[in-house]
Design an enzyme around this catalytic site. Structure first.
Site, short mmCIF file in Angstrom:
data_model
loop_
_atom_site.label_atom_id
_atom_site.label_comp_id
_atom_site.label_asym_id
_atom_site.label_seq_id
_atom_site.Cartn_x
_atom_site.Cartn_y
_atom_site.Cartn_z
N LYS A 185 1.75 -3.37 6.27
CA LYS A 185 2.13 -3.22 4.86
C LYS A 185 3.65 -3.01 4.71
O LYS A 185 4.24 -3.46 3.72
CB LYS A 185 1.35 -2.07 4.23
CG LYS A 185 -0.18 -2.32 4.17
CD LYS A 185 -0.55 -3.50 3.31
CE LYS A 185 -2.05 -3.60 3.04
NZ LYS A 185 -2.43 -4.73 2.20
N TYR A 235 -2.09 -0.85 10.35
CA TYR A 235 -2.18 -1.09 8.91
C TYR A 235 -0.83 -0.76 8.24
O TYR A 235 -0.31 -1.53 7.43
CB TYR A 235 -3.30 -0.24 8.32
CG TYR A 235 -3.55 -0.44 6.84
CD1 TYR A 235 -4.30 -1.52 6.38
CD2 TYR A 235 -3.05 0.46 5.90
CE1 TYR A 235 -4.55 -1.70 5.02
CE2 TYR A 235 -3.28 0.29 4.54
CZ TYR A 235 -4.03 -0.78 4.11
OH TYR A 235 -4.27 -0.96 2.75
N SER A 261 0.87 -1.19 0.00
CA SER A 261 0.00 0.00 0.00
C SER A 261 0.90 1.23 0.00
O SER A 261 2.08 1.14 0.38
CB SER A 261 -0.85 -0.02 1.27
OG SER A 261 -1.39 1.25 1.54
P1 NDP Z 1 -11.91 -4.64 -0.22
O1 NDP Z 1 -12.22 -4.31 1.20
O2 NDP Z 1 -12.80 -4.15 -1.29
O3 NDP Z 1 -11.77 -6.23 -0.36
C1 NDP Z 1 -11.01 -6.94 0.55
C2 NDP Z 1 -10.91 -8.37 0.09
O4 NDP Z 1 -10.11 -9.12 1.02
C3 NDP Z 1 -12.26 -9.07 0.03
O5 NDP Z 1 -12.28 -9.93 -1.08
C4 NDP Z 1 -12.28 -9.88 1.31
O6 NDP Z 1 -13.08 -11.06 1.26
C5 NDP Z 1 -10.82 -10.29 1.40
N1 NDP Z 1 -10.42 -10.73 2.74
C6 NDP Z 1 -10.43 -10.01 3.88
N2 NDP Z 1 -10.00 -10.77 4.91
C7 NDP Z 1 -9.73 -12.00 4.40
C8 NDP Z 1 -9.24 -13.21 4.93
N3 NDP Z 1 -8.95 -13.34 6.24
N4 NDP Z 1 -9.06 -14.26 4.11
C9 NDP Z 1 -9.36 -14.17 2.79
N5 NDP Z 1 -9.82 -13.05 2.22
C10 NDP Z 1 -10.00 -11.98 3.01
O7 NDP Z 1 -10.40 -4.17 -0.45
P2 NDP Z 1 -9.65 -3.53 -1.70
O8 NDP Z 1 -10.03 -4.23 -2.93
O9 NDP Z 1 -9.75 -2.07 -1.61
O10 NDP Z 1 -8.15 -3.88 -1.29
C11 NDP Z 1 -7.49 -5.04 -1.72
C12 NDP Z 1 -6.06 -4.96 -1.20
O11 NDP Z 1 -5.45 -3.74 -1.63
C13 NDP Z 1 -5.96 -4.94 0.33
O12 NDP Z 1 -4.83 -5.69 0.74
C14 NDP Z 1 -5.75 -3.46 0.66
O13 NDP Z 1 -5.07 -3.29 1.87
C15 NDP Z 1 -4.92 -3.02 -0.53
N6 NDP Z 1 -4.99 -1.60 -0.82
C16 NDP Z 1 -6.18 -0.97 -1.11
C17 NDP Z 1 -6.19 0.39 -1.40
C18 NDP Z 1 -7.45 1.14 -1.74
O14 NDP Z 1 -7.39 2.37 -1.86
N7 NDP Z 1 -8.59 0.49 -1.91
C19 NDP Z 1 -4.95 1.18 -1.39
C20 NDP Z 1 -3.77 0.41 -1.08
C21 NDP Z 1 -3.79 -0.92 -0.82
P3 NDP Z 1 -14.66 -10.99 1.64
O15 NDP Z 1 -15.37 -10.27 0.54
O16 NDP Z 1 -15.04 -12.45 1.69
O17 NDP Z 1 -14.75 -10.28 2.95
#
Ligand code: NDP
Length: 258
Positions: free
Chosen positions: A157, A153, A140
């Site tokens: 990261k 967080y 991130s």
């Molecule tokens: P979302 O919150 O939209 O989605 C998160 C995803 O992670 C979901 O598919 C969720 O599954 C899954 N998840 C959470 N916990 C678990 C677990 N224990 N085991 C398996 N799957 C899990 O997040 P984003 O798409 O925004 O983010 C994706 C990645 O990108 C993350 O790592 C985030 O930290 C990183 N990121 C995002 C940014 C942003 O601006 N959006 C910026 C920088 C980094 P379920 O639907 O089943 O809960």
């Protein structure tokens, strides 16, 4: 373009947000796609990909649970014959003042964002040794520059960057590359949460207003979309990136340049 014909990619957190955009991109380039998430709704997301003609499967897996992680990679290898690319994307965030941040939040965040990435890399490597492969880990902008109210967080990261470099050195001679990526502000459910909670804590921001004000700090003056991140990930997973390993790459419209 079909850079991934015959290749199998596992994407954790692949049912929505950035992970789903990656799944669409890999599917559009003919990969076999296994998306994993913690809830059963992952099957609906896989069905949606299949409806577009993709070779896709869903799998319920909590990335913090080592047995479930093993089952995920065994499933992918059994369904499609091999695991060639693994994207450790699943992640969570909470936002709280330091005195209010609970040990439970700290542990959950480190477990999903850092330990979960490690467990998936470990298992993917078991399947890739001897054949080569590509690992891409989700960090991130907060792996570059910690932000207010999210020390857990940011730590999780920064940890992803460290484990990426260490593993890259260990598996380089096995033809496995390991890289990390740092998205900036990407429009997903996670960002909606950030906008709402940081918005309340940092001022009297209405829905979307905090995001809009932060977007003004991005040289390109727009938030990112999942497909912006998917473009970088597909490049790192392709043969064009064979000589790139141990790197952490920003995808943020120029927000952070260090
Ligand atoms: P979302 O919150 O939209 O989605 C998160 C995803 O992670 C979901 O598919 C969720 O599954 C899954 N998840 C959470 N916990 C678990 C677990 N224990 N085991 C398996 N799957 C899990 O997040 P984003 O798409 O925004 O983010 C994706 C990645 O990108 C993350 O790592 C985030 O930290 C990183 N990121 C995002 C940014 C942003 O601006 N959006 C910026 C920088 C980094 P379920 O639907 O089943 O809960």
């Amino acid at each position: 373009m079909s850079r991934f014909s015959g290749k199998t990619v596992v994407i954790t957190g692949g049912n929505r947000g950035i992970g789903y955009a990656m799944a669409e991109r890999f599917a559009s380039e003919d990969a076999n796609v296994v998306i994993a998430s913690i809830e059963e709704h992952v099957y609906e997301a896989a069905d949606a990909l299949v409806a577009t003609g993709a070779k896709a499967k869903g799998f319920v897996c909590d990335v913090t649970n080592i047995s479930q992680v093993k089952e995920l990679y065994e499933f992918a290898a059994k369904e499609f014959g091999s695991v060639n690319i693994s994207v450790q994307n699943a992640g969570i965030i909470t936002i709280a003042k330091v005195e209010d941040l609970t040990e439970k939040e700290w542990d959950a965040t480190m477990n999903v964002n850092t330990k979960g990435v490690f467990l998936c890399c470990q298992e993917a490597i078991r399947h890739m040794r001897g054949n080569g492969g590509k690992l891409i880990n989700m960090a991130s902008g907060q792996a570059r520059d910690g932000f207010i109210y999210t020390p857990h967080y940011a730590a999780s990261k920064f940890g992803v960057m460290g484990l990426t470099q260490s593993l890259a050195k260990e598996v380089a001679l096995d033809g496995i590359t390991v890289n990390a990526i740092c998205p900036g502000i990407i429009k997903t459910d996670m960002w909606d949460y950030n906008d709402r909670v940081w918005g309340k804590m940092l001022g009297d921001f209405g829905p979307g207003e905090l995001m809009e004000s932060w977007v003004q700090n991005i040289p390109m003056k727009r938030a990112g979309e999942g497909r912006d991140v998917a473009g970088l990930v597909s490049f790192l997973a392709s043969n064009d990136a064979d000589y790139i390993t141990g790197q952490t790459i920003n995808v943020d419209g120029g927000l952070i340049m260090s």
